[in-house]
Design an enzyme around this catalytic site. Structure first.
Site, PDB file in Angstrom:
ATOM      1  CD  GLU A   1      -2.824   1.565   2.329  1.00 20.06           C
ATOM      2  OE1 GLU A   1      -2.988   0.247   3.131  1.00 20.06           O
ATOM      3  OE2 GLU A   1      -3.821   2.125   2.364  1.00 20.06           O
TER       4      GLU A   1
ATOM      5  CD  GLU B   1      -3.223  -2.080  10.459  1.00 13.61           C
ATOM      6  OE1 GLU B   1      -3.591  -1.978   9.492  1.00 13.61           O
ATOM      7  OE2 GLU B   1      -2.204  -0.568  11.021  1.00 13.61           O
TER       8      GLU B   1
ATOM      9  CD  GLU C   1      -6.699   3.123   6.733  1.00 12.81           C
ATOM     10  OE1 GLU C   1      -6.250   3.049   7.992  1.00 12.81           O
ATOM     11  OE2 GLU C   1      -5.781   2.692   5.601  1.00 12.81           O
TER      12      GLU C   1
ATOM     13  N   GLY D   1       2.681   2.338  10.639  1.00 12.39           N
ATOM     14  CA  GLY D   1       2.419   1.508  11.908  1.00 12.39           C
ATOM     15  C   GLY D   1       2.604  -0.136  11.750  1.00 12.39           C
TER      16      GLY D   1
ATOM     17  CG  MET E   1       0.190  -3.034   4.616  1.00 13.00           C
ATOM     18  SD  MET E   1      -0.909  -1.710   4.413  1.00 13.00           S
ATOM     19  CE  MET E   1      -1.994  -2.616   3.820  1.00 13.00           C
ATOM     20  CD  GLU E   2      -4.666  -2.078   5.425  1.00 10.96           C
ATOM     21  OE1 GLU E   2      -3.771  -2.270   6.349  1.00 10.96           O
ATOM     22  OE2 GLU E   2      -5.495  -1.264   4.474  1.00 10.96           O
ATOM     23  CG  ASN E   3       0.061  -7.066   3.875  1.00  9.70           C
ATOM     24  OD1 ASN E   3       0.087  -5.756   2.998  1.00  9.70           O
ATOM     25  ND2 ASN E   3       0.797  -6.539   4.761  1.00  9.70           N
TER      26      ASN E   3
END
Ligand code: TRP
Ligand code: ZN
Length: 875
Positions: free
Chosen positions: A126, A303, A325, A266, A268-270
């Site tokens: 991202e 996340e 977000e 901070g 990442m929501e993969n």
């Protein structure tokens, strides 16, 4: 220099092609990685251009090795490459495209795409990092099912992870092995991730509401294995909470979290493979402060919640970033409020919003939560998109109430599952379940700037009638001079002479709806002139003006039924007093503290009905950054001096109270735990110690030293260290600093705190220290956490030194930005913030800052990231 392109929301077009399936093979080698991508493609039936060419994004650093369609190598005349990617001509309606690229993760210091952190491979895609891995339609409305195979040396990289579920793994020749992952949920490329490394992990399992068993793992470097439990607990709490409050269940067999040391943000929501900055996931009482414990809990939740708000339902384009977000920050703040104290959480959120977001909204980078244009999307991961975005969702929640809001979110998730949508779709779901009209509400999405509400009131004793007039106005922002009025919820209470809420007459509500520039609301049967408690719970992200008397503020501090507004009244009172003293300093008048503040504080400290967390919040003075916000021309040094004066006066007048509060908390301290209650105890303890230390007495220094020496947790030892380092006792400070370093030198995150304590020292000479520390062996210019702990702490947490009269702070920062832009443009651009607000300072400083901005601009080829922020700041 060629000027980067501006991208406009109004130019959005659906993609010409779809990628139904993406098969990736990564051959991870020591000094390069080979990526084979096989894309199953077809023309998009919704495209209006049935014979369009195919454009694939691809970074100019990609080495293209091979390009095949349906097994045949493409001739050079059927495609063209430029700096931004590949264009393919004369395509069929459906085909398989195979692309082989070579990339160099070791050279990747920008930390976008595939890179190495420590010894491990990891990715950050991202917003537009996937195009640094291979050629792809790297836009969030192209959603694809991913199958990923990783192949690497087994001894060096025993752990191989990607999105989804593991479907195959095994050994191959030459000491290598492989793992294949299948992610059944179509997703945009920005949610792709892989990790390969020698990692330790902890493991747990979670049973979902429909009885499915999920395997949970948190991975990190072996030395950090004992710091993973809190993240795991937080994950389980988040999973349960999202089921209970939003009805959202997890949707893969596994959920993995990996901690990495080098990370731009901070976390990442993969999908199924969240990647975290170590600073946001590792936690242990001995090394982690209370604030960091709470951050870990909140970010793990954030996340995880993205799995629905972001992943299952994603963004159509990057202008919609706040769709995921803003909503997800709202969700994580509700979660934190439920896990801890909701009032304290609200106060903390508002404090952040007012210091960081309001100033962004008043500066040259001001933008709507759904911006109309951008040059570099990385510059729009902002306080506005995140925090103001969350406030906007919160207002919808306030209008609808918890139940209707839940119906709306259910409809949103079911209607758009598997789709890439817009903020309008979110609003539509909320309208459809409630029958309300939110068209005016959408102004919040399109207009930048912080609205100002001006409130006046009048009371008619004869008619027993109280009227309140509210007018709204929003200042001009770049490119937006005229603003339409906002639709917002305004919560209030009316206090009688005892401080109790007056019950409102039938048909009258404490929730007012503003829609017009100016409105009047009437309350009947009001027996006495009330004290209004306005904008309770901070029901809208606005500035509020009402001419409270100091007596009224003192009254609200001790009586308001709304905890948030008790704090708010204390902030108003303290800010007014400090700013009055700033004026006195400017006019050379003698200073004295209004005793009403002392008495208000005294009453709060000894209020047995107030919990410690609330006491701490109420008797915390507004920060210099917030006070600066309230000034038309910021006088940095006089704000500092006036605030210091007030601190000392309060400490002198309430010394025995602070001492008692300090000792009471110390005695009550048991074994460390990060519960809200113990955190509250420590925060009151350390705030009290802070006031005492302001008196510069040896006896209080002894308390701080003893606390430092005996602390069994980082919160207490760091608080004591910071107070001593920032005090006049410089010899003791040196002793503690070297003691601390020796003790913690093996722990990177702790040493980062050691850096930032020194960088935020308000005493003279700090800049020279920071420059010295940048040569320290523990410093690393390529590690964003290090840069943040030293450079950003100095420039953002140390106003008095950063704004030094000789301009040395500005010069220093510009040097860092110029140097960093060559290695990490995202980070470089984020550091420009403190220079972009030049217009609020005195003329001399304005020209010093502009000179540095111009120097950056003239320093050579700039990234789009830095170029955008610097040019907008100078405009
Ligand atoms: N989506 C991430 C979040 O949860 C933000 C993020 C992480 C990010 N890493 C990034 C954004 C790198 C831009 C670049 O908020
Ligand atoms: Zn997020």
């Amino acid at each position: 220099m060629s000027q980067p392109n501006v991208i406009y929301l109004k130019d959005y077009q659906v993609p010409a092609f779809l990628i139904d399936h993406t098969q990736l093979h990564f051959e991870l080698m020591t000094d390069y990685t080979q990526v084979s991508a096989t894309l199953t493609m077809r023309r998009n039936p919704e495209s209006t251009e049935p014979s369009a060419d195919l454009f694939l994004h691809g970074d100019k650093e990609l080495t293209l090795l091979s390009l095949q369609i349906d097994g045949e190598q493409l001739s050079s005349s059927s495609f063209q490459r430029d700096d931004n990617g590949l264009t393919l001509y004369n395509l069929l309606d459906a085909f398989s495209l195979k692309i082989v690229t070579q990339i160099y993760p070791d050279k990747n210091t920008a930390l976008e795409g595939l890179y190495r952190s420590g010894g491990m491979f990891c990715t950050q895609c991202e917003a537009e990092g996937f195009r640094r891995i291979t050629f792809f339609q790297d836009r969030p409305d192209v959603m694809s099912v991913f199958d990923t195979t990783l192949s690497a040396d087994k001894a060096l990289y025993p752990v191989l992870l990607s999105n989804g579920n593991l479907v195959d793994s095994g050994d191959s020749a030459k000491g290598r092995h492989f793992a294949s992952w299948h992610d059944p949920h179509p997703k945009p490329a920005y949610l792709f991730a892989l990790v390969a490394g020698d990692l330790a992990h902890i493991e747990a399992s979670f049973t979902t509401m429909s009885g499915k068993e999920i395997s949970l793992k948190v991975f990190a470097d072996a030395k950090d294995l004992d710091k993973l439990d809190y993240a795991m607990q937080s994950l389980k709490k988040s999973m349960r909470w999202d089921e209970q409050v939003y009805g959202r269940e997890y949707d893969l067999e596994v959920f993995n979290i990996v901690a990495v040391d080098f990370f731009n943000m901070g976390a990442m929501e993969n999908k199924g493979l969240n990647i975290f900055n170590t600073s946001c996931v590792l936690a242990h009482p001995e090394t982690t402060t209370d604030a960091s414990f709470q951050r870990v809990e909140a970010i793990v939740a954030h996340e995880y919640f993205h799995n629905w708000s972001g992943n299952r339902v994603t963004c159509r384009d990057w202008f919609q970033l706040s769709l995921k977000e803003g909503f997800t920050v709202f969700r994580d703040s509700q979660f934190s409020a439920d896990m801890n104290s909701s009032t304290v959480k609200r106060i903390e959120d508002v404090r952040l919003l007012r210091t960081a977001q309001f100033s962004e909204d008043a500066g040259p980078m001001a933008h709507a939560i759904r911006p109309a244009s951008f040059i570099e999307i990385s510059n729009f991961y902002t306080m506005t998109v995140y925090e103001k975005g969350a406030e906007v969702v919160r207002m919808l929640h306030t209008f609808l109430g918890a139940e209707k809001f839940r119906e709306g979110s259910d409809l949103y998730f079911s209607r758009h599952d598997g789709q890439a949508v817009t903020t309008d779709d979110f609003i539509s779901a909320m309208q459809d379940v409630s029958g309300r009209d939110f068209s005016q509400f959408k102004n919040w999405y399109n207009q930048a700037g912080t609205p100002v509400l001006t409130v006046t009131d009048e009371y008619d004793a004869q008619l027993q009638c109280y009227q309140i007039h509210i007018s709204q106005y929003c200042p001009a922002t770049p490119g937006q001079t005229e603003k339409l009025p906002y639709h917002l919820p305004f919560c209030l209470g009316l206090l009688d002479e005892n401080g109790s809420d007056i019950e409102l007459a039938e048909g009258e509500s404490s929730l007012l709806e503003l829609t017009e520039t100016s409105q009047t609301f009437v309350f009947h049967n009001i027996a006495v002139k009330p004290v209004p408690s306005l904008l309770r719970g901070f029901s809208a992200p606005v500035k509020l003006e009402y001419a409270y008397s100091r007596e009224q503020l003192v009254f609200l501090i001790s009586h308001d039924a709304d905890g948030f507004n008790r704090w708010e009244a204390s902030q108003k009172l303290a800010a007014e007093i400090i700013l009055e003293l700033v004026d006195k300093l400017i006019n050379g008048e003698e200073l004295s503290l209004d005793p009403c503040l002392v008495e208000a504080y005294r009453a709060v400290i000894s209020d047995e009905n107030l919990d410690k967390a609330m006491i701490t919040q109420v008797i915390t003075l507004p920060s210099e950054q917030y006070l600066a916000q309230l000034c038309t021309e910021v006088d940095v040094s006089n704000i500092h001096r006036a605030r210091q004066f007030v601190r000392q006066q309060l400490a002198a007048a309430l010394e025995s109270e602070f001492l008692a509060a300090y000792q009471g908390a110390r005695q009550a301290a048991g074994r460390y735990d990060p519960s809200a209650q113990s955190i509250a105890k420590r925060s009151l303890q350390n705030l009290s110690l802070g006031y005492l230390m302001a008196l510069n007495k040896e006896s209080h220094l002894t308390l701080a030293r003893r606390q430092y020496d005996t602390a069994d947790n980082m919160t207490d030892s760091m608080a004591a260290l910071a107070l001593v380092v920032h005090s006049q006792f410089t010899q003791v400070a040196e002793d503690l600093l070297s003691n601390f370093y020796l003790k913690w030198q093996e722990d990177t995150l702790v040493i980062n705190q050691w850096f930032s304590v020194q960088a935020s020292d308000p005493k003279a000479g700090t800049l020279a220290k920071v420059q010295q520390l940048m040569k320290h062996p523990a410093f690393d210019f390529v590690n964003p956490n290090k840069v943040r702990s030293l450079v950003a702490s100095f420039c953002m947490q140390n106003p008095i030194n950063f704004h030094a009269e000789d301009g040395s702070g500005y010069l220093f920062l510009a040097d860092q930005i110029i140097a960093l832009d060559k290695t990490n443009p995202q980070l470089a651009a984020r550091l420009i913030g403190p220079l972009s607000k030049w217009s609020s300072y005195a003329k001399v400083r304005q020209s010093q800052i502009r000179e540095q901005l111009n120097r950056i601009l003239g320093s050579g080829e700039l990234s789009a990231d830095v170029y955008e922020v610097v040019t907008k700041s100078l405009a």
